[in-house]
Every structure is written in structure tokens, then in C-alpha cells.
Design an enzyme around this catalytic site. Structure first.
Site, PDB file in Angstrom:
ATOM      1  N   SER A 112       0.806  -1.212   0.000  1.00 12.55           N
ATOM      2  CA  SER A 112       0.000   0.000   0.000  1.00 12.55           C
ATOM      3  C   SER A 112       0.842   1.268   0.000  1.00 12.55           C
ATOM      4  O   SER A 112       1.604   1.516  -0.918  1.00 12.55           O
ATOM      5  CB  SER A 112      -0.974  -0.015   1.178  1.00 12.55           C
ATOM      6  OG  SER A 112      -1.885   1.054   1.084  1.00 12.55           O
ATOM      7  N   HIS A 113       0.726   2.062   1.049  1.00 11.98           N
ATOM      8  CA  HIS A 113       1.380   3.364   1.125  1.00 11.98           C
ATOM      9  C   HIS A 113       2.782   3.278   1.706  1.00 11.98           C
ATOM     10  O   HIS A 113       3.435   4.308   1.886  1.00 11.98           O
ATOM     11  CB  HIS A 113       0.531   4.297   1.996  1.00 11.98           C
ATOM     12  CG  HIS A 113       0.221   3.715   3.345  1.00 11.98           C
ATOM     13  ND1 HIS A 113      -0.606   2.624   3.493  1.00 11.98           N
ATOM     14  CD2 HIS A 113       0.630   4.050   4.587  1.00 11.98           C
ATOM     15  CE1 HIS A 113      -0.694   2.322   4.773  1.00 11.98           C
ATOM     16  NE2 HIS A 113       0.048   3.156   5.463  1.00 11.98           N
ATOM     17  N   ASP A 273      -2.031   6.753  -3.533  1.00 13.83           N
ATOM     18  CA  ASP A 273      -0.910   6.109  -2.862  1.00 13.83           C
ATOM     19  C   ASP A 273      -0.318   4.977  -3.684  1.00 13.83           C
ATOM     20  O   ASP A 273      -0.602   4.829  -4.873  1.00 13.83           O
ATOM     21  CB  ASP A 273      -1.344   5.608  -1.490  1.00 13.83           C
ATOM     22  CG  ASP A 273      -2.289   4.415  -1.575  1.00 13.83           C
ATOM     23  OD1 ASP A 273      -3.046   4.328  -2.563  1.00 13.83           O
ATOM     24  OD2 ASP A 273      -2.273   3.559  -0.673  1.00 13.83           O
ATOM     25  N   ASP A 275      -0.731   1.698  -3.982  1.00 10.69           N
ATOM     26  CA  ASP A 275      -1.564   0.731  -4.708  1.00 10.69           C
ATOM     27  C   ASP A 275      -2.877   1.314  -5.191  1.00 10.69           C
ATOM     28  O   ASP A 275      -3.740   0.585  -5.686  1.00 10.69           O
ATOM     29  CB  ASP A 275      -1.829  -0.506  -3.837  1.00 10.69           C
ATOM     30  CG  ASP A 275      -2.677  -0.209  -2.619  1.00 10.69           C
ATOM     31  OD1 ASP A 275      -2.613   0.930  -2.113  1.00 10.69           O
ATOM     32  OD2 ASP A 275      -3.401  -1.113  -2.155  1.00 10.69           O
ATOM     33  N   ASP A 277      -5.464   2.900  -3.593  1.00  8.53           N
ATOM     34  CA  ASP A 277      -6.728   2.839  -2.870  1.00  8.53           C
ATOM     35  C   ASP A 277      -6.955   4.025  -1.935  1.00  8.53           C
ATOM     36  O   ASP A 277      -8.042   4.170  -1.378  1.00  8.53           O
ATOM     37  CB  ASP A 277      -6.871   1.511  -2.113  1.00  8.53           C
ATOM     38  CG  ASP A 277      -5.801   1.292  -1.050  1.00  8.53           C
ATOM     39  OD1 ASP A 277      -4.892   2.129  -0.922  1.00  8.53           O
ATOM     40  OD2 ASP A 277      -5.883   0.261  -0.353  1.00  8.53           O
ATOM     41  N   ARG A 278      -5.964   4.886  -1.766  1.00  7.16           N
ATOM     42  CA  ARG A 278      -6.120   6.050  -0.900  1.00  7.16           C
ATOM     43  C   ARG A 278      -6.111   7.330  -1.719  1.00  7.16           C
ATOM     44  O   ARG A 278      -5.704   7.345  -2.873  1.00  7.16           O
ATOM     45  CB  ARG A 278      -5.009   6.091   0.154  1.00  7.16           C
ATOM     46  CG  ARG A 278      -5.010   4.886   1.067  1.00  7.16           C
ATOM     47  CD  ARG A 278      -3.865   4.926   2.055  1.00  7.16           C
ATOM     48  NE  ARG A 278      -3.812   3.682   2.813  1.00  7.16           N
ATOM     49  CZ  ARG A 278      -3.788   3.598   4.137  1.00  7.16           C
ATOM     50  NH1 ARG A 278      -3.811   4.696   4.862  1.00  7.16           N
ATOM     51  NH2 ARG A 278      -3.737   2.422   4.732  1.00  7.16           N
ATOM     52  N   LYS A 372     -11.350   0.300  -0.923  1.00 10.12           N
ATOM     53  CA  LYS A 372     -11.319   1.751  -1.043  1.00 10.12           C
ATOM     54  C   LYS A 372     -10.693   2.107  -2.384  1.00 10.12           C
ATOM     55  O   LYS A 372      -9.960   1.315  -2.958  1.00 10.12           O
ATOM     56  CB  LYS A 372     -10.581   2.383   0.126  1.00 10.12           C
ATOM     57  CG  LYS A 372      -9.219   1.797   0.472  1.00 10.12           C
ATOM     58  CD  LYS A 372      -8.718   2.407   1.767  1.00 10.12           C
ATOM     59  CE  LYS A 372      -7.398   1.793   2.222  1.00 10.12           C
ATOM     60  NZ  LYS A 372      -7.577   0.513   2.919  1.00 10.12           N
TER      61      LYS A 372
END
Length: 539
Positions: A112-113, A273, A275, A277-278, A372
Site C-alpha cells: 500500500s502506502h 498512494d 496501490d 486505494d487512498r 477503497k
């Protein structure tokens, strides 16, 4: 030919809130990634002949582990693997492909982030057939299997060409390489009024942070919506994210923030971010917190074609501010408060009990997928701007004038000694019964608890999801250890103060929260336990 490799268990493969995340060098240990993938496949039932989706955020080790996963999927009896071109699939795009292809699930390779590169982070998450993260009963079964695994299996075959669209066969299993962007972009066109956005004459700055969203944002924003070339900054995914931390907050997306607060700023600024999703939302001269963004999107979602029929409900994670609850109350729809982790929203979405969900950690989304979705939030904001003709600042001010304002911030203490963090939380839990009635400066504790959640769809209960201290008058502080890091512990402290309609609705957030910050340290002994004088990140 299928080969079998003897192995021994690793004791540190318990998935967190978003799968298994470790340093790259941990995943590079012999058998480490293979043990975890085999444990996933051993737990999945009905996989014979089924479709599996594989993709990731392009970070270092992504391609290597995808090739391993393809060989192991062939040995496990899957009938088809669908993989994003170049090994790329954003997390929301992977969720969409799982749902559109009626796949049994998918492996999402991402941290992710978190930073990427040979000395940074990697992760593997299993998503189930609804496109969402595996529920706790599945991740617990995976963990149990990692502790008893004795061998893993893989096809003895050559690497698949991940860069060429089309199909190949590996030990009787079809591997289909698909356009990573096309299906997702088509879905967005069904939800939003692209014609209205094109006609609005808006200017936009989008920072993809050298991460997975770059190709998606370039296709949608620049090609399909016609924003100027260069609207998408840092649009090429890099294995190390250009040496930067792909977390869309005011620390790591500082260049975008400075652009939006400077002379001649565009109408709208956003970032996503690692991947995809944010999201980060900034208007000209106005930063919108993720908690406020969720509430404002929910209040205005009816302006987009995909949500013109209204919302079934709104769900937020417990640490997220209560701003969205006030919108739900006015719309006369349910509001749900869940633990942190998108998997808790999945049941509500599947049951038709909620339409829009969000977390204070910059994740918002809807029932179009089961993750998300950063670009979804950006496009809904653009649709609202186009439909109203208002600026981001005007929308925010009008919202607060209607609902009041939840001043909100999150303080992150990163890389705290795990034992010290556990001691802090243990002591907090030990004093919950005696906190009510205690005063800290001008604040008096009204209630305190350790948040537990009973899922209204299946009755499952999740305990110890964060310590809440509620003050008289509606303010609160929440303490929680994050499950998304790879070393040490991250203590997250969430601070919230509600200012009603008619109150001071445009003050500095730090000023409005100062008393609560002081109370939080007094209650939990943050400096004493962490050794930190101040948080590493404030969002």
C-alpha cells in the site's frame, strides 16, 4: 511437470489488517513467499478449474512473486489466472476484475502506502470472491496453515511474458494478461458524468507519487476527460516510487500541497498512494481532511449519475470522525461504525446496507468494488465541482454551515518499540474503568472503553479495536496500534472536537485541538512510553 519442495514453517506470517507485510529481504528468504502463497491456496476451497486474479502495485519484487504465484496456481489446480499487464493492477482495479470475471479470489501484491525498493517493504493480500479483503476467519485459517506447512508445489515452467496482452498455457492452466486500465476506466464512466466534467473548465493537479495510479489517472484524466497533458504528475510507476514514500498526506505529498496553496493554483488537487486505494483532496487554498471528504462526498453523491437514486447507508471506521454520521442523520439513512480495515465494510456493502464507506486514513469508496478507491474519490469530487459550479473551499464552508465541523487530526508515532507500545495500550486498558469523571484541564471524561464491534450481517464480534476516551461536550481521543507497518509499532492517536453550527467553523485545527492533545498525553503517557516529544506525522 509439477515439483514439490519440502519446507518448514515461518512463525511470523500472521496477516495484518491488509495482508502480510514485511521487508523485501524477509520475502526474499528461501520458501518465505512460497510458504505463504501455498498456505493461501491450501485454505481456498473450490479452486479446481476456478479463476484467480493476480496483480500488484509495481513495487520491487512484484514481478518475481507474480511469476512464482502463477506457477503455484497451476500446481494448485486453478483453471485460469488473470494478471495485469506488466504485473500491474491497482487494488481497486483488482477488486473490479475479481468481480467482473467471477473469480474465486485474487492475490494483491502490495504494501500500500509503505515505501518500496530492495531495502523497503513488500506485501501479499488475499481477496475473496466479492473482491474484498479476506475476512478474519479466512486470514486466521491462512495463519494456522503457515504454522504447519511442510511442502509447497509449483509448475516447473518458464516465466510468462507479463508485458504482452493475450493468453498462454502453464501446465494446462490458462494465463491471461489483460489491459490493467481498460475495465476500471469503463466502470468509472458508468458512475460519473464525464461530459459535465469535461465541460466545466476545471484545472487539476494530480500526483500519482510514481505509483500504480499513474496509468489509470493518465488514461482517465488526460485522455478521457481531456485535462491538459502534465495534469498527472509522477505518473510512471517505479519499483522504489522514485525513492519517495507513496503516502498521500501533507508530509509526503508536500509539493502538491505547496502548489495548491500558492499563487495561480489549479482548481483541484489530488494524490493517490502506492496501490491506488487512498486519496488526498486539496482545493485551491483548502485542504480537506479524509473524514470531512467522506462526509462531503456522501452529502453530494446524488449529483453523480451512479448515485442519483440516493444512498442506502454510510459506514466509517471507528477512528474516523463523526462528520459522516451527521450527514446520515439528515439523509435519514443508517450510519455504521466499524473497526479499521476495509474488510469490515464488505459485509455491509454485500448486504445492501451501505453505499459509501470511508476511513480517516484517506480511504473512501462505494459499492462499485469492495476496496477503497483513490481515483473514484477524485472523480466524485470532480463531478460535484462540475455539477455545482462551486470551489472546494465553498463546498467545505457550506457543509460546515449546515452540519457543524468536526475538527480532527491523527498523530502517528512510527517505529515505536513494540514492547513499549504494548505496555502503553495495556496500561490504558487497565485504567478504563476509573477514567470517567476524571478531568484533564478543561476536559472531563464522560466515558471510556475498548471498542468492540458486532457485525450486523453475521453476528461476528471483533474486540480490542482501539481505546476510546470520550469527553463531555462531544470531543474524544482514540488510541490504536496500526497493523500496516513492517517494523516496530505505529501508535496512532486520533483527536476530535465537534464545533456546532454557529460556532467557530474556520479556526486553525491545531489551536482547536490543543487541549485534547495535552489530555491525550496525560492519559496515555505517550512521551514516557514512546520517548517521543512529538509525532512523526500529523494528518
Amino acid at each position: 511437470m509439477i515439483r514439490t519442495v519440502s519446507t518448514t514453517p515461518f512463525t511470523d506470517q500472521k496477516p495484518g489488517t491488509s495482508g502480510l507485510r514485511k521487508k523485501v529481504k524477509v520475502f526474499q528468504q528461501p520458501n518465505y513467499a512460497e510458504n505463504f502463497i501455498q498456505s493461501v491456496f491450501d485454505v481456498v476451497s473450490g479452486k479446481a478449474g476456478a479463476t484467480l486474479v493476480i496483480g500488484g502495485d509495481g513495487r520491487y519484487l512484484n514481478r518475481t512473486v507474480i511469476q512464482t504465484a502463477i506457477r503455484m496456481a497451476a500446481a494448485a489446480g486453478f483453471g485460469r489466472v488473470v494478471v495485469g499487464q506488466g504485473g500491474i493492477l491497482s487494488t481497486p482495479a483488482a477488486s473490479n476484475v475479481i468481480r467482473q470475471r467471477n473469480a474465486i479470489g485474487g492475490l494483491v501484491l502490495s504494501a500500500s502506502h509503505n515505501p518500496g525498493g530492495p531495502d523497503e517493504d513488500f506485501g501479499i493480500k488475499y481477496n475473496v470472491a466479492n473482491g474484498g479483503p479476506a475476512p478474519e476467519k479466512v486470514t486466521e485459517a491462512i495463519h494456522a496453515r503457515t504454522l504447519s506447512i511442510a511442502e509447497w508445489h509449483a509448475a516447473d515452467s518458464a516465466d510468462v511474458d507479463l508485458d504482452t496482452l493475450g493468453e498462454v498455457t502453464v501446465e494446462g492452466m490458462t494465463v491471461e494478461v489483460i489491459d490493467s486500465v481498460a475495465d476500471y476506466a469503463a466502470l468509472m464512466e458508468t458512475l460519473f458524468d464525464f461530459d459535465a466534467i469535461r465541460a466545466a473548465g476545471l484545472t487539476v493537479a494530480f500526483d500519482a507519487m510514481s505509483a500504480v495510479t499513474g496509468p489509470y489517472a493518465t488514461e482517465i484524466l488526460e485522455r478521457r476527460l481531456g485535462f491538459a497533458p502534465g495534469t498527472v504528475r509522477n505518473g510512471t510507476p517505479l519499483e522504489d516510487f522514485g525513492g519517495h514514500h507513496p503516502d498521500p498526506n501533507l508530509v509526503h505529498a508536500r509539493a502538491l500541497y505547496d502548489t495548491m496553496m500558492g499563487e495561480g493554483a489549479p482548481d483541484f488537487g489530488a494524490a493517490s498512494d502506492g496501490d491506488g486505494d487512498r486519496n488526498l483532496i486539496i482545493g485551491r487554498g483548502r485542504f480537506v481532511t479524509p473524514s470531512d471528504s467522506l462526509a462531503m462526498l456522501a452529502a453530494n453523491a446524488h449529483l453523480a449519475p451512479g448515485y442519483a437514486g440516493g444512498l442506502k447507508g454510510i459506514a466509517r471506521s471507528m477512528p474516523t470522525s463523526a462528520a459522516a454520521d451527521r450527514v446520515a442523520e439528515k439523509l435519514d439513512i443508517p450510519a455504521f461504525e466499524t473497526p479499521t480495515g476495509w474488510k469490515f465494510f464488505g459485509n455491509l456493502l454485500d448486504a445492501g446496507m451501505a453505499t459509501i464507506c470511508g476511513e480517516e486514513s484517506a480511504g473512501t469508496g462505494s459499492d462499485h468494488v469492495r476496496e477503497k478507491d483513490g481515483l473514484w474519490a477524485v472523480l466524485l469530487w470532480l463531478n460535484i465541482l462540475a455539477a455545482t459550479g462551486k470551489s472546494v473551499d465553498r463546498i467545505a464552508r457550506d457543509h460546515w454551515a449546515t452540519y457543524g465541523r468536526n475538527y480532527y487530526a491523527r498523530h502517528d508515532y512510527e517505529g515505536v518499540d513494540s514492547a513499549a507500545a504494548d505496555t502503553l495500550m495495556g496500561e490504558l486498558r487497565g485504567k478504563l474503568a476509573t477514567l470517567p469523571g476524571t478531568s484533564f484541564g478543561a476536559l472531563t471524561v464522560a466515558a471510556a472503553d475498548d471498542f468492540a464491534y458486532e457485525d450486523p450481517t453475521d453476528g461476528s464480534v471483533s474486540r480490542q479495536q482501539g481505546v476510546r476516551v470520550l469527553f463531555e461536550g462531544g470531543s474524544r481521543v482514540v488510541f490504536r496500534l496500526s497493523g500496516t507497518g513492517t517494523s516496530g509499532a505505529t501508535l496512532r492517536v486520533y483527536l476530535e472536537r465537534y464545533e456546532p453550527v454557529g460556532g467557530d467553523l474556520d479556526a486553525e485545527t491545531a489551536t482547536m485541538l490543543a487541549e485534547i492533545v495535552a489530555a491525550a498525553d496525560a492519559i496515555a503517557g505517550i512521551r514516557q512510553h514512546s520517548g517521543r516529544e512529538q509525532p512523526d506525522v500529523i494528518t
